[in-house]
Design an enzyme around this catalytic site. Structure first.
Site, mmCIF file in Angstrom:
data_model
loop_
_atom_site.group_PDB
_atom_site.id
_atom_site.type_symbol
_atom_site.label_atom_id
_atom_site.label_comp_id
_atom_site.label_asym_id
_atom_site.label_seq_id
_atom_site.Cartn_x
_atom_site.Cartn_y
_atom_site.Cartn_z
ATOM 1 N N THR A 33 73.797 46.498 136.144
ATOM 2 C CA THR A 33 72.567 47.264 136.000
ATOM 3 C C THR A 33 72.884 48.591 135.332
ATOM 4 O O THR A 33 74.034 48.880 135.025
ATOM 5 C CB THR A 33 71.901 47.455 137.385
ATOM 6 O OG1 THR A 33 70.608 48.026 137.216
ATOM 7 C CG2 THR A 33 72.729 48.345 138.294
ATOM 8 N N ASN A 34 71.862 49.388 135.086
ATOM 9 C CA ASN A 34 72.029 50.731 134.543
ATOM 10 C C ASN A 34 71.691 51.743 135.625
ATOM 11 O O ASN A 34 70.870 51.456 136.491
ATOM 12 C CB ASN A 34 71.062 50.955 133.382
ATOM 13 C CG ASN A 34 71.541 50.330 132.085
ATOM 14 O OD1 ASN A 34 72.666 49.848 131.987
ATOM 15 N ND2 ASN A 34 70.676 50.344 131.094
ATOM 16 N N LEU A 35 72.264 52.931 135.526
ATOM 17 C CA LEU A 35 71.886 54.002 136.442
ATOM 18 C C LEU A 35 70.508 54.511 136.040
ATOM 19 O O LEU A 35 70.316 55.005 134.930
ATOM 20 C CB LEU A 35 72.882 55.163 136.339
ATOM 21 C CG LEU A 35 74.184 55.033 137.114
ATOM 22 C CD1 LEU A 35 75.025 56.285 136.893
ATOM 23 C CD2 LEU A 35 73.927 54.817 138.598
ATOM 24 N N ALA A 100 65.383 52.045 131.515
ATOM 25 C CA ALA A 100 66.782 51.964 131.102
ATOM 26 C C ALA A 100 67.150 50.477 131.111
ATOM 27 O O ALA A 100 67.709 49.953 132.072
ATOM 28 C CB ALA A 100 67.666 52.751 132.062
ATOM 29 N N VAL A 101 66.760 49.796 130.037
ATOM 30 C CA VAL A 101 66.957 48.347 129.950
ATOM 31 C C VAL A 101 68.446 48.055 129.759
ATOM 32 O O VAL A 101 69.095 48.667 128.907
ATOM 33 C CB VAL A 101 66.162 47.770 128.748
ATOM 34 C CG1 VAL A 101 66.293 46.256 128.681
ATOM 35 C CG2 VAL A 101 64.702 48.195 128.805
#
Ligand code: CTP
Ligand code: CA
Length: 222
Positions: A33-35, A100-101
Protein backbone atom coordinates in the site's frame (compact mmCIF):
# COMPACT_ATOMS: atom_id res chain seq x y z
CA UNK A 1 -26.71 30.32 10.35
CA UNK A 2 -23.92 32.55 9.04
CA UNK A 3 -23.07 29.92 6.43
CA UNK A 4 -26.36 30.70 4.70
CA UNK A 5 -24.96 34.10 3.67
CA UNK A 6 -21.62 32.82 2.38
CA UNK A 7 -21.29 32.65 -1.40
CA UNK A 8 -21.57 29.11 -2.72
CA UNK A 9 -18.89 29.29 -5.39
CA UNK A 10 -19.56 25.80 -6.77
CA UNK A 11 -23.34 25.58 -6.37
CA UNK A 12 -24.75 22.73 -8.42
CA UNK A 13 -21.35 21.52 -9.64
CA UNK A 14 -21.10 17.71 -9.62
CA UNK A 15 -17.74 16.73 -8.15
CA UNK A 16 -16.04 13.33 -7.99
CA UNK A 17 -13.15 12.94 -5.54
CA UNK A 18 -10.77 10.04 -4.88
CA UNK A 19 -9.04 9.81 -1.50
CA UNK A 20 -6.86 7.59 0.64
CA UNK A 21 -4.42 4.86 -0.32
CA UNK A 22 -5.16 1.70 -2.26
CA UNK A 23 -4.27 -1.74 -0.94
CA UNK A 24 -2.98 -4.42 -3.29
CA UNK A 25 -3.23 -7.96 -1.94
CA UNK A 26 -0.28 -10.36 -1.94
CA UNK A 27 -2.20 -13.13 -0.18
CA UNK A 28 -5.21 -13.35 2.12
CA UNK A 29 -3.56 -11.37 4.93
CA UNK A 30 -0.79 -9.29 3.33
CA UNK A 31 -0.49 -6.58 0.78
CA UNK A 32 1.33 -3.49 -0.42
CA UNK A 33 0.00 0.00 0.00
CA UNK A 34 0.98 3.67 0.05
CA UNK A 35 1.27 5.91 3.09
CA UNK A 36 -1.89 8.01 3.06
CA UNK A 37 -4.34 8.85 5.84
CA UNK A 38 -7.09 10.02 3.47
CA UNK A 39 -7.44 13.23 5.51
CA UNK A 40 -6.62 15.62 2.65
CA UNK A 41 -9.08 13.99 0.24
CA UNK A 42 -11.83 13.90 2.86
CA UNK A 43 -11.16 17.58 3.65
CA UNK A 44 -11.45 18.40 -0.08
CA UNK A 45 -14.79 16.54 -0.24
CA UNK A 46 -16.05 18.48 2.78
CA UNK A 47 -14.86 21.85 1.41
CA UNK A 48 -16.50 21.14 -1.99
CA UNK A 49 -19.79 20.35 -0.28
CA UNK A 50 -19.51 23.56 1.79
CA UNK A 51 -19.07 25.43 -1.51
CA UNK A 52 -22.36 24.02 -2.77
CA UNK A 53 -21.09 21.11 -4.93
CA UNK A 54 -22.78 17.69 -5.12
CA UNK A 55 -19.94 15.48 -3.98
CA UNK A 56 -19.20 11.79 -4.57
CA UNK A 57 -16.17 10.44 -2.71
CA UNK A 58 -14.45 7.21 -3.78
CA UNK A 59 -12.35 6.22 -0.78
CA UNK A 60 -9.58 3.67 -0.33
CA UNK A 61 -9.22 1.86 3.02
CA UNK A 62 -9.21 4.60 5.69
CA UNK A 63 -10.99 4.83 9.03
CA UNK A 64 -12.47 8.28 8.56
CA UNK A 65 -16.07 9.46 8.97
CA UNK A 66 -17.96 10.50 5.84
CA UNK A 67 -18.18 14.31 5.57
CA UNK A 68 -21.71 15.70 5.96
CA UNK A 69 -23.77 15.58 2.79
CA UNK A 70 -21.18 13.61 0.79
CA UNK A 71 -22.00 10.35 -1.05
CA UNK A 72 -19.28 7.81 -0.32
CA UNK A 73 -18.19 4.64 -2.10
CA UNK A 74 -15.49 2.50 -0.43
CA UNK A 75 -12.93 0.50 -2.39
CA UNK A 76 -9.74 -1.40 -1.57
CA UNK A 77 -7.56 -1.85 -4.67
CA UNK A 78 -6.61 0.49 -7.52
CA UNK A 79 -8.58 -1.68 -9.96
CA UNK A 80 -11.69 -1.30 -7.78
CA UNK A 81 -11.09 2.47 -7.52
CA UNK A 82 -10.75 2.64 -11.31
CA UNK A 83 -14.04 0.73 -11.79
CA UNK A 84 -15.83 2.95 -9.25
CA UNK A 85 -14.56 6.12 -10.97
CA UNK A 86 -15.50 4.85 -14.46
CA UNK A 87 -19.02 4.15 -13.23
CA UNK A 88 -19.48 7.64 -11.82
CA UNK A 89 -17.42 9.96 -14.01
CA UNK A 90 -19.91 10.55 -16.82
CA UNK A 91 -22.07 12.78 -14.60
CA UNK A 92 -19.15 14.76 -13.16
CA UNK A 93 -18.17 18.35 -13.94
CA UNK A 94 -15.09 18.27 -11.71
CA UNK A 95 -12.72 15.38 -10.85
CA UNK A 96 -10.24 15.85 -8.00
CA UNK A 97 -7.77 12.98 -7.76
CA UNK A 98 -6.37 13.09 -4.24
CA UNK A 99 -5.89 9.33 -3.79
CA UNK A 100 -2.41 7.92 -3.33
CA UNK A 101 -2.99 5.12 -5.84
CA UNK A 102 -0.48 2.26 -5.62
CA UNK A 103 1.44 2.38 -8.90
CA UNK A 104 1.92 -1.41 -8.90
CA UNK A 105 0.09 -4.52 -7.69
CA UNK A 106 1.31 -8.09 -7.26
CA UNK A 107 0.89 -9.93 -10.56
CA UNK A 108 -0.49 -12.94 -8.71
CA UNK A 109 -2.59 -13.02 -5.54
CA UNK A 110 -2.25 -16.19 -3.42
CA UNK A 111 -5.62 -17.53 -2.24
CA UNK A 112 -4.02 -18.89 0.95
CA UNK A 113 -1.69 -17.37 3.52
CA UNK A 114 1.90 -17.76 2.36
CA UNK A 115 4.07 -19.59 4.91
CA UNK A 116 7.26 -18.09 6.26
CA UNK A 117 8.85 -21.56 6.32
CA UNK A 118 8.66 -21.76 2.54
CA UNK A 119 11.67 -19.40 2.43
CA UNK A 120 12.26 -16.20 0.46
CA UNK A 121 9.60 -14.55 -1.62
CA UNK A 122 10.01 -12.76 -4.92
CA UNK A 123 7.08 -10.54 -5.87
CA UNK A 124 6.27 -9.85 -9.48
CA UNK A 125 4.58 -6.45 -9.78
CA UNK A 126 2.38 -5.23 -12.59
CA UNK A 127 1.44 -1.57 -13.21
CA UNK A 128 -1.96 -0.34 -12.07
CA UNK A 129 -4.21 1.73 -14.35
CA UNK A 130 -3.61 5.49 -14.26
CA UNK A 131 -7.08 6.59 -13.12
CA UNK A 132 -6.56 10.32 -13.55
CA UNK A 133 -4.81 9.69 -16.88
CA UNK A 134 -7.89 7.83 -18.11
CA UNK A 135 -10.33 10.52 -16.93
CA UNK A 136 -8.28 13.43 -18.31
CA UNK A 137 -8.25 11.76 -21.75
CA UNK A 138 -11.98 11.11 -22.00
CA UNK A 139 -13.59 12.73 -25.07
CA UNK A 140 -15.44 15.22 -22.86
CA UNK A 141 -13.54 15.11 -19.56
CA UNK A 142 -14.62 16.82 -16.37
CA UNK A 143 -12.28 19.53 -15.17
CA UNK A 144 -9.41 17.53 -13.64
CA UNK A 145 -7.26 18.39 -10.63
CA UNK A 146 -4.15 16.33 -9.79
CA UNK A 147 -2.42 16.04 -6.45
CA UNK A 148 1.29 15.32 -6.39
CA UNK A 149 3.42 14.46 -3.43
CA UNK A 150 7.04 15.05 -4.25
CA UNK A 151 10.02 14.38 -2.00
CA UNK A 152 12.40 16.81 -3.77
CA UNK A 153 12.59 19.35 -6.64
CA UNK A 154 8.93 20.22 -6.01
CA UNK A 155 8.59 23.00 -8.63
CA UNK A 156 10.30 21.20 -11.46
CA UNK A 157 8.47 17.91 -10.90
CA UNK A 158 5.12 19.61 -10.35
CA UNK A 159 5.31 21.61 -13.59
CA UNK A 160 6.40 18.55 -15.56
CA UNK A 161 3.64 16.40 -14.03
CA UNK A 162 0.95 19.01 -14.75
CA UNK A 163 1.99 19.01 -18.42
CA UNK A 164 2.27 15.22 -18.61
CA UNK A 165 -1.11 14.68 -16.98
CA UNK A 166 -2.72 17.38 -19.13
CA UNK A 167 -4.66 18.89 -16.21
CA UNK A 168 -5.47 22.59 -15.67
CA UNK A 169 -4.61 22.48 -11.96
CA UNK A 170 -2.03 20.51 -9.99
CA UNK A 171 -1.70 20.71 -6.21
CA UNK A 172 1.82 19.94 -5.06
CA UNK A 173 3.04 19.20 -1.57
CA UNK A 174 6.30 17.97 -0.12
CA UNK A 175 5.65 14.50 1.30
CA UNK A 176 7.53 15.43 4.45
CA UNK A 177 4.89 18.12 5.11
CA UNK A 178 1.76 16.25 4.38
CA UNK A 179 1.66 12.58 5.21
CA UNK A 180 -0.28 11.53 8.25
CA UNK A 181 -0.40 14.89 10.01
CA UNK A 182 -3.30 17.29 10.40
CA UNK A 183 -1.54 20.18 8.67
CA UNK A 184 -0.41 20.71 5.13
CA UNK A 185 1.30 23.27 2.94
CA UNK A 186 0.80 23.21 -0.81
CA UNK A 187 1.63 25.09 -3.97
CA UNK A 188 -0.93 25.28 -6.79
CA UNK A 189 0.21 25.18 -10.42
CA UNK A 190 -2.16 26.34 -13.15
CA UNK A 191 -2.00 28.14 -16.50
CA UNK A 192 -1.21 31.40 -14.70
CA UNK A 193 1.78 29.98 -12.84
CA UNK A 194 2.45 29.05 -9.22
CA UNK A 195 0.34 29.99 -6.22
CA UNK A 196 1.75 29.04 -2.80
CA UNK A 197 -0.98 28.74 -0.14
CA UNK A 198 -0.39 29.46 3.54
CA UNK A 199 0.36 26.52 5.81
CA UNK A 200 -2.71 25.42 7.75
CA UNK A 201 -4.91 22.56 8.83
CA UNK A 202 -5.87 20.18 6.03
CA UNK A 203 -9.41 21.61 6.15
CA UNK A 204 -8.14 25.22 5.86
CA UNK A 205 -5.88 24.21 2.96
CA UNK A 206 -8.76 22.30 1.31
CA UNK A 207 -11.03 25.35 1.60
CA UNK A 208 -8.34 27.55 0.02
CA UNK A 209 -7.91 25.09 -2.88
CA UNK A 210 -11.69 25.03 -3.41
CA UNK A 211 -11.81 28.85 -3.34
CA UNK A 212 -9.13 28.87 -6.05
CA UNK A 213 -11.15 26.42 -8.17
CA UNK A 214 -14.38 28.36 -7.61
CA UNK A 215 -12.72 31.64 -8.65
CA UNK A 216 -11.45 30.09 -11.89
CA UNK A 217 -14.60 28.03 -12.52
CA UNK A 218 -16.37 30.47 -14.90
CA UNK A 219 -13.31 30.39 -17.22
CA UNK A 220 -12.49 26.70 -16.81
CA UNK A 221 -15.95 25.29 -17.26
CA UNK A 222 -16.65 27.19 -20.49
N1 CTP B 1 -3.03 8.84 -10.02
C1 CTP B 1 -4.08 8.05 -10.46
N2 CTP B 1 -3.87 6.72 -10.74
C2 CTP B 1 -2.64 6.18 -10.60
C3 CTP B 1 -1.56 6.97 -10.15
C4 CTP B 1 -1.80 8.31 -9.86
O1 CTP B 1 -5.20 8.55 -10.59
N3 CTP B 1 -2.46 4.89 -10.87
C5 CTP B 1 -3.27 10.27 -9.75
C6 CTP B 1 -3.11 10.68 -8.30
O2 CTP B 1 -4.34 10.59 -7.60
C7 CTP B 1 -2.65 12.12 -8.43
C8 CTP B 1 -1.90 12.16 -9.75
O3 CTP B 1 -2.31 11.00 -10.47
O4 CTP B 1 -3.71 13.03 -8.55
C9 CTP B 1 -0.43 12.19 -9.62
O5 CTP B 1 -0.02 11.05 -8.89
P1 CTP B 1 1.53 10.72 -8.76
O6 CTP B 1 1.71 9.44 -8.02
O7 CTP B 1 2.22 11.95 -8.27
O8 CTP B 1 1.90 10.56 -10.30
P2 CTP B 1 2.39 9.33 -11.14
O9 CTP B 1 1.95 9.59 -12.55
O10 CTP B 1 1.96 8.03 -10.54
O11 CTP B 1 3.97 9.51 -11.09
P3 CTP B 1 5.08 9.00 -10.02
O12 CTP B 1 5.96 8.08 -10.80
O13 CTP B 1 5.80 10.27 -9.60
O14 CTP B 1 4.40 8.31 -8.88
CA1 CA C 1 2.39 7.38 -8.39
Amino acid sequence: ALAVFQPKGLAGVRALVTAGPTFEAIDTVRGITNLSSGKMGFAIARALREAGAQVTLVAGPVGLPTPYGVTRHDVVSAEQMFAAVKERVSGADLFISVAAVADFRPAHRSDHKLKRASGGLTLELTPNPDILGYVARLPRPPLCVAFAAESEHLEEHARAKREAKGVPLLVANLVQEAIGGDENQVVLFDERGRHPLPRGSKLEVARAIVRHIAAAWPDWSR
